[in-house]
Write an enzyme that holds these catalytic residues in place. Structure first.
Site, PDB file in Angstrom:
ATOM      1  N   ARG A 102      31.794  49.782  -9.412  1.00  0.00           N
ATOM      2  CA  ARG A 102      30.566  49.244 -10.020  1.00  0.00           C
ATOM      3  C   ARG A 102      29.415  49.712  -9.159  1.00  0.00           C
ATOM      4  O   ARG A 102      29.362  49.409  -7.954  1.00  0.00           O
ATOM      5  CB  ARG A 102      30.602  47.714 -10.079  1.00  0.00           C
ATOM      6  CG  ARG A 102      29.233  47.108 -10.331  1.00  0.00           C
ATOM      7  CD  ARG A 102      29.259  45.641 -10.640  1.00  0.00           C
ATOM      8  NE  ARG A 102      29.831  45.398 -11.954  1.00  0.00           N
ATOM      9  CZ  ARG A 102      29.779  44.230 -12.589  1.00  0.00           C
ATOM     10  NH1 ARG A 102      29.160  43.201 -12.036  1.00  0.00           N
ATOM     11  NH2 ARG A 102      30.313  44.088 -13.781  1.00  0.00           N
ATOM     12  N   HIS A 129      28.741  50.045 -19.603  1.00  0.00           N
ATOM     13  CA  HIS A 129      29.687  49.000 -19.178  1.00  0.00           C
ATOM     14  C   HIS A 129      30.871  49.027 -20.159  1.00  0.00           C
ATOM     15  O   HIS A 129      31.052  48.131 -20.975  1.00  0.00           O
ATOM     16  CB  HIS A 129      28.975  47.638 -19.181  1.00  0.00           C
ATOM     17  CG  HIS A 129      29.682  46.568 -18.425  1.00  0.00           C
ATOM     18  ND1 HIS A 129      30.878  46.775 -17.759  1.00  0.00           N
ATOM     19  CD2 HIS A 129      29.368  45.243 -18.215  1.00  0.00           C
ATOM     20  CE1 HIS A 129      31.246  45.633 -17.176  1.00  0.00           C
ATOM     21  NE2 HIS A 129      30.358  44.697 -17.446  1.00  0.00           N
ATOM     22  N   GLN A 132      33.566  46.157 -20.594  1.00  0.00           N
ATOM     23  CA  GLN A 132      32.985  45.020 -21.310  1.00  0.00           C
ATOM     24  C   GLN A 132      33.043  45.240 -22.825  1.00  0.00           C
ATOM     25  O   GLN A 132      33.512  44.382 -23.569  1.00  0.00           O
ATOM     26  CB  GLN A 132      31.519  44.837 -20.859  1.00  0.00           C
ATOM     27  CG  GLN A 132      30.828  43.676 -21.524  1.00  0.00           C
ATOM     28  CD  GLN A 132      31.396  42.344 -21.059  1.00  0.00           C
ATOM     29  OE1 GLN A 132      31.496  42.094 -19.865  1.00  0.00           O
ATOM     30  NE2 GLN A 132      31.784  41.491 -21.989  1.00  0.00           N
ATOM     31  N   ASP A 224      22.240  39.774 -23.922  1.00  0.00           N
ATOM     32  CA  ASP A 224      22.513  39.961 -22.498  1.00  0.00           C
ATOM     33  C   ASP A 224      21.212  39.643 -21.764  1.00  0.00           C
ATOM     34  O   ASP A 224      20.148  39.505 -22.391  1.00  0.00           O
ATOM     35  CB  ASP A 224      22.972  41.427 -22.258  1.00  0.00           C
ATOM     36  CG  ASP A 224      23.360  41.710 -20.806  1.00  0.00           C
ATOM     37  OD1 ASP A 224      23.525  40.749 -20.021  1.00  0.00           O
ATOM     38  OD2 ASP A 224      23.486  42.912 -20.452  1.00  0.00           O
ATOM     39  N   CYS A 264      27.948  38.983 -22.560  1.00  0.00           N
ATOM     40  CA  CYS A 264      28.878  39.483 -21.536  1.00  0.00           C
ATOM     41  C   CYS A 264      28.965  38.553 -20.338  1.00  0.00           C
ATOM     42  O   CYS A 264      29.943  38.596 -19.603  1.00  0.00           O
ATOM     43  CB  CYS A 264      28.443  40.881 -21.102  1.00  0.00           C
ATOM     44  SG  CYS A 264      26.741  40.938 -20.505  1.00  0.00           S
ATOM     45  N   ARG A 292      38.437  40.301 -20.926  1.00  0.00           N
ATOM     46  CA  ARG A 292      38.254  41.347 -19.905  1.00  0.00           C
ATOM     47  C   ARG A 292      39.567  41.574 -19.173  1.00  0.00           C
ATOM     48  O   ARG A 292      39.970  42.710 -18.909  1.00  0.00           O
ATOM     49  CB  ARG A 292      37.164  40.928 -18.898  1.00  0.00           C
ATOM     50  CG  ARG A 292      35.752  40.882 -19.430  1.00  0.00           C
ATOM     51  CD  ARG A 292      35.209  42.274 -19.717  1.00  0.00           C
ATOM     52  NE  ARG A 292      35.224  43.125 -18.531  1.00  0.00           N
ATOM     53  CZ  ARG A 292      34.318  43.110 -17.558  1.00  0.00           C
ATOM     54  NH1 ARG A 292      33.283  42.302 -17.631  1.00  0.00           N
ATOM     55  NH2 ARG A 292      34.411  43.931 -16.524  1.00  0.00           N
TER      56      ARG A 292
HETATM   57  N1  NVA Z   1      23.199  44.196 -18.180  1.00  0.00           N
HETATM   58  C1  NVA Z   1      23.770  43.371 -17.125  1.00  0.00           C
HETATM   59  C2  NVA Z   1      25.233  43.173 -17.365  1.00  0.00           C
HETATM   60  C3  NVA Z   1      25.948  42.317 -16.361  1.00  0.00           C
HETATM   61  C4  NVA Z   1      27.414  42.198 -16.626  1.00  0.00           C
HETATM   62  C5  NVA Z   1      23.515  44.009 -15.783  1.00  0.00           C
HETATM   63  O1  NVA Z   1      23.680  45.228 -15.675  1.00  0.00           O
HETATM   64  O2  NVA Z   1      23.144  43.302 -14.868  1.00  0.00           O
HETATM   65  N1   CP Z   2      30.312  40.639 -17.621  1.00  0.00           N
HETATM   66  C1   CP Z   2      30.484  41.030 -16.349  1.00  0.00           C
HETATM   67  O1   CP Z   2      30.726  42.204 -16.062  1.00  0.00           O
HETATM   68  O2   CP Z   2      30.418  40.031 -15.434  1.00  0.00           O
HETATM   69  P1   CP Z   2      30.314  40.215 -13.862  1.00  0.00           P
HETATM   70  O3   CP Z   2      28.988  40.871 -13.581  1.00  0.00           O
HETATM   71  O4   CP Z   2      30.390  38.805 -13.309  1.00  0.00           O
HETATM   72  O5   CP Z   2      31.451  41.066 -13.403  1.00  0.00           O
END
Ligand code: NVA
Ligand code: CP
Length: 307
Positions: A102, A129, A132, A224, A264, A292
């Site tokens: 990540r 993502h 997800q 989101d 998400c 997930r």
């Molecule tokens: N769009 C959000 C998703 C988190 C799972 C982010 O990138 O922070």
């Molecule tokens: N939806 C998701 O990826 O959650 P986290 O950021 O907690 O991993």
């Protein structure tokens, strides 16, 4: 799978996606059958951003398959600062069987995947993502059946989650709507790639700015956070711009009466969604979170079983 890595839904064939969904279903209903299927395999988890779901679902998932995981926090390896992405990859591939990452720039994942012989899984970048979106479409199939009959509306910021949902929609023949404020639409290059796939599947990909028109008769309403990880400095200004896109009871009531609400997570309650929607019987956010785990077990199995 043809590819060594799982980086974008756009890279998958429809057969590969369906295979992952079939396997997910089987693993979810009969987890014991797979309890030794990745015995002794070690997954490295590189996190340059925070996480709850992604970390826990990958750690639990690999253990449920008989393997194990090593969590590498942002301060541990400082990729690109303490040493190069290439050197991190070349070191890890000597010791582990796969890497989940990540990070911020999508190109870091591409660079890492190019550097190593072992599978690399995208656990979220600024652009995409994919794990997800796979869990999300699996959840929609569970709840609603045939995806080709659904109007799926993503409302809010045209962000990483929106991009992966759009790629998934294009592959799966979904009627997909991204509803965003002006200037916050999904990236043009993602839309162009999705449109190419949509030609083959009959998917419809729409991008509009009007929230009431967008949400009308939706089967799935998805939102989101308005400011993603890394955009914290923009949070205050975004709150004002995105207010008309808040999924509250008034807006949600324009969707079909049996529409499901998805997110998400993490959610900023009172911003992009109100409690009365996220806590309503129409909300499936925690089932989505659980999926997930199941979908990523299927992805890991497909990538790692023959290696
Ligand atoms: N769009 C959000 C998703 C988190 C799972 C982010 O990138 O922070
Ligand atoms: N939806 C998701 O990826 O959650 P986290 O950021 O907690 O991993």
């Amino acid at each position: 799978m043809r590819n060594k890595d799982f980086i974008s839904i756009h890279d998958l064939t429809i057969e590969e996606i369906n295979r992952i969904f079939e396997l997910t279903k089987e693993m979810k209903s009969n987890p014991k059958k797979f309890s030794n299927s990745l015995e002794g395999k070690i997954l490295a988890l590189i996190f340059e951003k925070p996480s709850l779901r992604t970390r826990v679902s990958f750690e639990v998932g690999i253990r449920q398959l008989g393997g194990d995981a090593i969590y590498l926090a942002p301060s541990d390896i400082q990729m690109g600062k303490r040493e190069s992405v290439y050197d991190v990859g070349k070191t890890l591939e000597r010791m582990v069987d796969a890497i989940m990452i990540r990070t911020f720039a999508h190109k870091i994942v591409l660079e890492l995947a190019r550097a190593v012989k072992i599978p690399v899984i995208n656990g979220l970048t600024d652009l995409l993502h994919p794990c997800q979106a796979m869990a999300d479409y699996f959840t929609m199939i569970e709840k609603k059946g045939d995806l080709k009959k659904l109007k799926v509306v993503f409302i809010g910021d045209g962000n990483n989650v929106c991009h992966s949902l759009m790629f998934g929609a294009a592959k799966l023949g979904v009627n997909f709507w991204a509803v965003t404020p002006k200037g916050y639409e999904p990236k043009r290059e993602i839309y162009q790639l999705a449109i190419e796939d949509a030609k083959l599947t009959g998917a419809k990909i729409n991008i509009i700015n009007d929230p009431t028109e967008g949400i009308k008769d939706a089967d799935v309403v998805y939102t989101d956070v308005w400011a993603s990880m890394g955009q914290e400095a923009e949070a205050e200004i975004r709150k004002k711009i995105f207010q008309p896109y808040q999924v509250n009871q008034e807006l949600f009531s324009l969707a079909k009466p049996d529409a499901i609400f998805m997110h998400c997570l993490p959610a900023h309650r009172g911003e992009e969604v109100t409690d009365d929607v996220i806590d309503s019987p129409n909300s499936v956010v925690f089932e989505e979170a659980e999926n997930r785990l199941h979908v990523q077990k299927a992805i890991m199995y497909e990538l790692m079983k023959d290696r």
